[in-house]
Structure formats: C-alpha cells, structure tokens
Design a protein around this motif. Sequence first.
Motif, PDB file in Angstrom:
ATOM      1  N   PRO A 170      26.827   2.416   3.386  1.00  0.00           N
ATOM      2  CA  PRO A 170      27.618   1.095   2.965  1.00  0.00           C
ATOM      3  C   PRO A 170      27.489  -0.084   3.782  1.00  0.00           C
ATOM      4  O   PRO A 170      27.722  -0.085   4.974  1.00  0.00           O
ATOM      5  CB  PRO A 170      29.017   2.000   3.067  1.00  0.00           C
ATOM      6  N   GLY A 171      27.437  -1.121   3.079  1.00  0.00           N
ATOM      7  CA  GLY A 171      27.596  -2.438   3.763  1.00  0.00           C
ATOM      8  C   GLY A 171      26.066  -2.745   4.572  1.00  0.00           C
ATOM      9  O   GLY A 171      25.959  -3.808   5.076  1.00  0.00           O
ATOM     10  N   GLN A 172      25.200  -1.887   4.493  1.00  0.00           N
ATOM     11  CA  GLN A 172      23.877  -2.047   5.245  1.00  0.00           C
ATOM     12  C   GLN A 172      22.729  -2.196   4.371  1.00  0.00           C
ATOM     13  O   GLN A 172      21.592  -2.351   4.946  1.00  0.00           O
ATOM     14  CB  GLN A 172      23.754  -0.698   6.348  1.00  0.00           C
ATOM     15  N   GLY A 173      22.578  -2.306   3.012  1.00  0.00           N
ATOM     16  CA  GLY A 173      21.795  -2.355   2.213  1.00  0.00           C
ATOM     17  C   GLY A 173      21.248  -0.925   1.799  1.00  0.00           C
ATOM     18  O   GLY A 173      21.506   0.133   2.201  1.00  0.00           O
ATOM     19  N   THR A 174      20.046  -1.161   0.992  1.00  0.00           N
ATOM     20  CA  THR A 174      19.360   0.171   0.506  1.00  0.00           C
ATOM     21  C   THR A 174      18.131  -0.004   0.371  1.00  0.00           C
ATOM     22  O   THR A 174      17.445  -1.124   0.134  1.00  0.00           O
ATOM     23  CB  THR A 174      19.871   0.431  -0.839  1.00  0.00           C
ATOM     24  N   VAL A 175      17.299   1.043   0.795  1.00  0.00           N
ATOM     25  CA  VAL A 175      15.865   1.035   0.648  1.00  0.00           C
ATOM     26  C   VAL A 175      15.380   2.255  -0.271  1.00  0.00           C
ATOM     27  O   VAL A 175      15.887   3.392  -0.068  1.00  0.00           O
ATOM     28  CB  VAL A 175      15.259   1.220   1.951  1.00  0.00           C
ATOM     29  N   VAL A 176      14.782   1.958  -1.307  1.00  0.00           N
ATOM     30  CA  VAL A 176      14.051   2.839  -2.195  1.00  0.00           C
ATOM     31  C   VAL A 176      12.667   3.152  -1.837  1.00  0.00           C
ATOM     32  O   VAL A 176      12.017   2.115  -1.746  1.00  0.00           O
ATOM     33  CB  VAL A 176      14.193   2.732  -3.574  1.00  0.00           C
ATOM     34  N   LEU A 177      12.432   4.341  -1.782  1.00  0.00           N
ATOM     35  CA  LEU A 177      10.867   4.466  -1.411  1.00  0.00           C
ATOM     36  C   LEU A 177      10.002   5.378  -2.345  1.00  0.00           C
ATOM     37  O   LEU A 177      10.451   6.488  -2.331  1.00  0.00           O
ATOM     38  CB  LEU A 177      10.684   5.142   0.079  1.00  0.00           C
ATOM     39  N   ILE A 178       8.936   4.830  -2.898  1.00  0.00           N
ATOM     40  CA  ILE A 178       8.400   5.713  -3.859  1.00  0.00           C
ATOM     41  C   ILE A 178       6.995   6.101  -3.218  1.00  0.00           C
ATOM     42  O   ILE A 178       6.182   5.326  -2.756  1.00  0.00           O
ATOM     43  CB  ILE A 178       7.731   4.552  -5.220  1.00  0.00           C
ATOM     44  N   HIS A 179       6.871   7.204  -3.153  1.00  0.00           N
ATOM     45  CA  HIS A 179       5.692   7.910  -2.535  1.00  0.00           C
ATOM     46  C   HIS A 179       4.898   8.322  -3.649  1.00  0.00           C
ATOM     47  O   HIS A 179       5.125   9.212  -4.224  1.00  0.00           O
ATOM     48  CB  HIS A 179       6.175   9.382  -1.622  1.00  0.00           C
ATOM     49  N   LEU A 180       3.498   7.985  -3.531  1.00  0.00           N
ATOM     50  CA  LEU A 180       2.492   8.090  -4.551  1.00  0.00           C
ATOM     51  C   LEU A 180       1.160   8.772  -3.590  1.00  0.00           C
ATOM     52  O   LEU A 180       0.915   8.212  -2.796  1.00  0.00           O
ATOM     53  CB  LEU A 180       2.075   7.027  -5.210  1.00  0.00           C
ATOM     54  N   ARG A 181       0.462   9.715  -4.192  1.00  0.00           N
ATOM     55  CA  ARG A 181      -0.523  10.389  -3.540  1.00  0.00           C
ATOM     56  C   ARG A 181      -1.660   9.514  -3.317  1.00  0.00           C
ATOM     57  O   ARG A 181      -1.798   8.590  -4.270  1.00  0.00           O
ATOM     58  CB  ARG A 181      -1.050  11.562  -4.540  1.00  0.00           C
ATOM     59  N   ARG A 182      -2.195   9.446  -2.162  1.00  0.00           N
ATOM     60  CA  ARG A 182      -3.318   8.584  -1.999  1.00  0.00           C
ATOM     61  C   ARG A 182      -4.379   8.817  -2.581  1.00  0.00           C
ATOM     62  O   ARG A 182      -4.703  10.114  -2.739  1.00  0.00           O
ATOM     63  CB  ARG A 182      -3.511   8.814  -0.221  1.00  0.00           C
ATOM     64  N   ALA A 183      -5.291   7.987  -2.925  1.00  0.00           N
ATOM     65  CA  ALA A 183      -6.367   8.166  -3.711  1.00  0.00           C
ATOM     66  C   ALA A 183      -7.783   7.422  -3.053  1.00  0.00           C
ATOM     67  O   ALA A 183      -7.302   6.803  -2.082  1.00  0.00           O
ATOM     68  CB  ALA A 183      -6.537   7.555  -4.979  1.00  0.00           C
ATOM     69  N   GLU A 184      -8.784   7.947  -3.136  1.00  0.00           N
ATOM     70  CA  GLU A 184     -10.109   7.385  -2.761  1.00  0.00           C
ATOM     71  C   GLU A 184     -10.299   6.018  -3.380  1.00  0.00           C
ATOM     72  O   GLU A 184      -9.893   5.803  -4.476  1.00  0.00           O
ATOM     73  CB  GLU A 184     -11.284   8.153  -3.026  1.00  0.00           C
ATOM     74  N   ARG A 185     -10.843   5.075  -2.601  1.00  0.00           N
ATOM     75  CA  ARG A 185     -11.215   3.980  -3.290  1.00  0.00           C
ATOM     76  C   ARG A 185     -12.214   3.897  -4.184  1.00  0.00           C
ATOM     77  O   ARG A 185     -13.367   4.638  -4.013  1.00  0.00           O
ATOM     78  CB  ARG A 185     -11.595   2.775  -1.949  1.00  0.00           C
ATOM     79  N   PRO A 186     -11.869   3.412  -5.589  1.00  0.00           N
ATOM     80  CA  PRO A 186     -13.009   3.455  -6.365  1.00  0.00           C
ATOM     81  C   PRO A 186     -14.266   2.770  -6.221  1.00  0.00           C
ATOM     82  O   PRO A 186     -14.271   1.861  -5.525  1.00  0.00           O
ATOM     83  CB  PRO A 186     -12.151   2.870  -7.666  1.00  0.00           C
ATOM     84  N   ARG A 187     -15.319   3.332  -6.682  1.00  0.00           N
ATOM     85  CA  ARG A 187     -16.525   2.631  -6.596  1.00  0.00           C
ATOM     86  C   ARG A 187     -16.463   1.100  -7.123  1.00  0.00           C
ATOM     87  O   ARG A 187     -16.978   0.290  -6.172  1.00  0.00           O
ATOM     88  CB  ARG A 187     -17.650   3.408  -7.364  1.00  0.00           C
ATOM     89  N   ASP A 188     -15.842   0.829  -8.033  1.00  0.00           N
ATOM     90  CA  ASP A 188     -15.805  -0.420  -8.432  1.00  0.00           C
ATOM     91  C   ASP A 188     -14.315  -1.087  -8.329  1.00  0.00           C
ATOM     92  O   ASP A 188     -13.701  -1.152  -9.127  1.00  0.00           O
ATOM     93  CB  ASP A 188     -15.968  -0.548  -9.958  1.00  0.00           C
ATOM     94  N   ALA A 189     -14.159  -1.043  -6.883  1.00  0.00           N
ATOM     95  CA  ALA A 189     -12.796  -1.600  -6.533  1.00  0.00           C
ATOM     96  C   ALA A 189     -12.487  -2.932  -7.068  1.00  0.00           C
ATOM     97  O   ALA A 189     -11.195  -3.293  -7.250  1.00  0.00           O
ATOM     98  CB  ALA A 189     -12.939  -1.631  -5.103  1.00  0.00           C
ATOM     99  N   ILE A 190     -13.555  -3.750  -7.535  1.00  0.00           N
ATOM    100  CA  ILE A 190     -13.024  -5.146  -8.175  1.00  0.00           C
ATOM    101  C   ILE A 190     -12.528  -5.104  -9.518  1.00  0.00           C
ATOM    102  O   ILE A 190     -11.407  -5.541  -9.907  1.00  0.00           O
ATOM    103  CB  ILE A 190     -14.340  -6.062  -8.133  1.00  0.00           C
ATOM    104  N   ALA A 191     -13.110  -4.143 -10.177  1.00  0.00           N
ATOM    105  CA  ALA A 191     -12.650  -3.931 -11.709  1.00  0.00           C
ATOM    106  C   ALA A 191     -11.022  -3.026 -11.546  1.00  0.00           C
ATOM    107  O   ALA A 191     -10.352  -3.174 -12.382  1.00  0.00           O
ATOM    108  CB  ALA A 191     -13.647  -3.148 -12.374  1.00  0.00           C
ATOM    109  N   ALA A 192     -11.065  -2.175 -10.268  1.00  0.00           N
ATOM    110  CA  ALA A 192      -9.764  -1.708 -10.249  1.00  0.00           C
ATOM    111  C   ALA A 192      -8.613  -2.544  -9.819  1.00  0.00           C
ATOM    112  O   ALA A 192      -7.446  -2.318 -10.436  1.00  0.00           O
ATOM    113  CB  ALA A 192      -9.931  -0.494  -9.252  1.00  0.00           C
ATOM    114  N   ALA A 193      -9.019  -3.639  -9.349  1.00  0.00           N
ATOM    115  CA  ALA A 193      -7.933  -4.623  -8.918  1.00  0.00           C
ATOM    116  C   ALA A 193      -7.384  -5.448  -9.997  1.00  0.00           C
ATOM    117  O   ALA A 193      -8.237  -5.765 -10.979  1.00  0.00           O
ATOM    118  CB  ALA A 193      -8.372  -5.604  -7.903  1.00  0.00           C
ATOM    119  N   GLY A 194      -6.200  -5.915  -9.961  1.00  0.00           N
ATOM    120  CA  GLY A 194      -5.618  -6.646 -11.110  1.00  0.00           C
ATOM    121  C   GLY A 194      -5.317  -5.902 -12.336  1.00  0.00           C
ATOM    122  O   GLY A 194      -5.488  -4.945 -12.357  1.00  0.00           O
ATOM    123  N   THR A 195      -4.909  -6.652 -13.520  1.00  0.00           N
ATOM    124  CA  THR A 195      -4.416  -5.776 -14.323  1.00  0.00           C
ATOM    125  C   THR A 195      -5.785  -5.959 -15.445  1.00  0.00           C
ATOM    126  O   THR A 195      -6.293  -7.000 -15.845  1.00  0.00           O
ATOM    127  CB  THR A 195      -3.517  -7.006 -15.241  1.00  0.00           C
TER     128      THR A 195
END
Length: 317
Positions: free
Chosen positions: A166-191
């Motif tokens: 109370p009075g000190q703010g809130t932190v919400v932490l979403i934990h998601l499983r780590r994955a390997e970097r995709p081969r085509d990382a450029i295509a994976a970045a962005g929308t």
Amino acid sequence: GAKLNRQLLAFSRRQDLRTEAICVDDLIPGFEDLLDRAVGETVKVIVKPAEESWYCLTDQHQLETAILNLAINARDAMPKGGTLTISTSMRSIDENTATAWGTAAGEYIVVSVADTGTGMSPELQARVFEPFFTTKEVGKGTGLGLSQVYGFAKQSGGIVTIESEPGQGTVVLIHLRRAERPRDAIAAAGTPLPENRGQGLVLLVEDDADVRAIASSLLQDLGYVVREADTGRKALAMLEAEGSVDLVFTDVIMPDGMNGIELARELAWRYPRLPVLLSSGYTAQQLESQRAGKELRVLRKPYTQADLAQAIKDAMG
C-alpha cells in the motif's frame, strides 16, 4: 462510464493463441505510441530493454494486449499521475519455485510492468487474479485486467506474479518460457503482416477511449486509415463535413441518445451504399441487432485481429 469489463481489451479468444519465438524488446516500440495514448499525459512511460535480445514463446498480439491491460490498470492506480516502467529481464526458476507456482523449472523472460501508484494490500493481492474481481466502483473504470493477463500467461506455459505494498506502487511480472533465437530473427522482429490486409478509410465510432485506441491500432495494422468519433452524432457530423468513408465500424451501446443500431439505420437512410459493421459485447445486444434487420452485420466482442479483418472484408463485399 465503463460499460464493459476489461475483457473487451483482450481482442482474442483462447483457441486463437499462436505461440512463436518473440523478442519483447523488438515488440514494444511498435505500440509505444498506443501506450502513451492509453495512459494519458500525467503518466510518464519509461521502457527499459534488456541488455541482450532474448526470445520467449508467446502470442505476439496477446502479449501486446496484456501489456496494454496492465498499463491501463497502472494508470487507474495513479489518479494524480506517476511513472509507468516496462522492463525486460531473464530469470532461472528452480524446481521448488516452479512447483510452488504451478509451472515448469527453467529459464524465463520476465516482462515487468511497474507503477508508482496506490499499491495493494496482501488481501487484495491474493484475489486480483480471480475472474471478474475488480477494486473499481461502477463507472470508475473497468476490471478483469489481471485475470486476463494471468490466463494468457498460463496458456503460453508461463506465470504471472505480483509485488505490491500500500502506497508503494505495484509491479506485475509476466514470466514467459525462454526460446531459442529464430533463424530468421529479422522476420521475427516487429509486427508480422496479418492476413486479410485491406485498404480504405474506416470511421471508428466508440465512446470508451481505451477500447477505441486498441481498435484503431488493430485497424491501422490491417492497413486501413482510421478516423475516430466517440458518439454517433459526432460520426454523422464528421461524414457531413469530410465526405465519404469506406466503412463505419461502430459499437452498439453508445451515449448521447444514439446507439450503434440507430446510427446504422440513419446511415442506411443517408448513405445507402455505405457499409456498416457493428460491434457488440453482449448476447442481448447481438440479438437486438439481429432483430433490427438481417442487413446489420455484428462482430462479437472479444474478437481477434483476424476476426476483425474478415468481418470488414465481408461487410465491404
């Protein structure tokens, strides 16, 4: 006042989760403008990317929606303004912690959404992930943000935790499983470009500023130019002043004496060839729309970007 629960901000259904390797820090810049609009001028948004480009397994659009939900919750907890900080880190969860949390041990990418707001008591923290639980009075904002975020994280094989006083703010932490970097990382970045991309000018009519901002973002992602109005009467005035648009996309429940069905009828009389798509969150509303005439098309909330794309294609013929 808010007429629908925060579930309207989760423009997705459980069966629509599309898990892929995503770098959160590539994702956030794409909707930072939307975040700024959602939290308003009194809240400063700080984004702290990770030192490395870590990837996690998740649904990109649902992660964006989850972060936006949390940002709006944070804004509501800072009525006098404050700071919203979004940061990314990596954490290894051991067997004991994983068992206690009901998840698997391993490496997780943690998306942290922190505010400088009113904070929560331990009793409140114990209940915030319950469906339909809200601390907000009727008409003072919506609820359900945290249960939506929790459900999304669990579907992704992750977990959500909360730290607050109370009075000190809130932190919400979403934990998601780590994955390997995709081969085509450029295509994976962005929308990635969604299917059913279109073109044209859409007049979006929605009185809830939060829902309107998200719907506008989805429409723009699909390739449409968007004009916005918060009442049916303003929409009519804009059409008179600015001329034709290619589609009107309007909510059913609206203030100012003209709901979406009445707007659709008025448009049918004034502009017989103008396609109109209605959006409804309640079954009763949907039935009312159907009784108003088979020519009225209704997109049921909550909806995915793919649902919206297809509904617009159908409405525009």
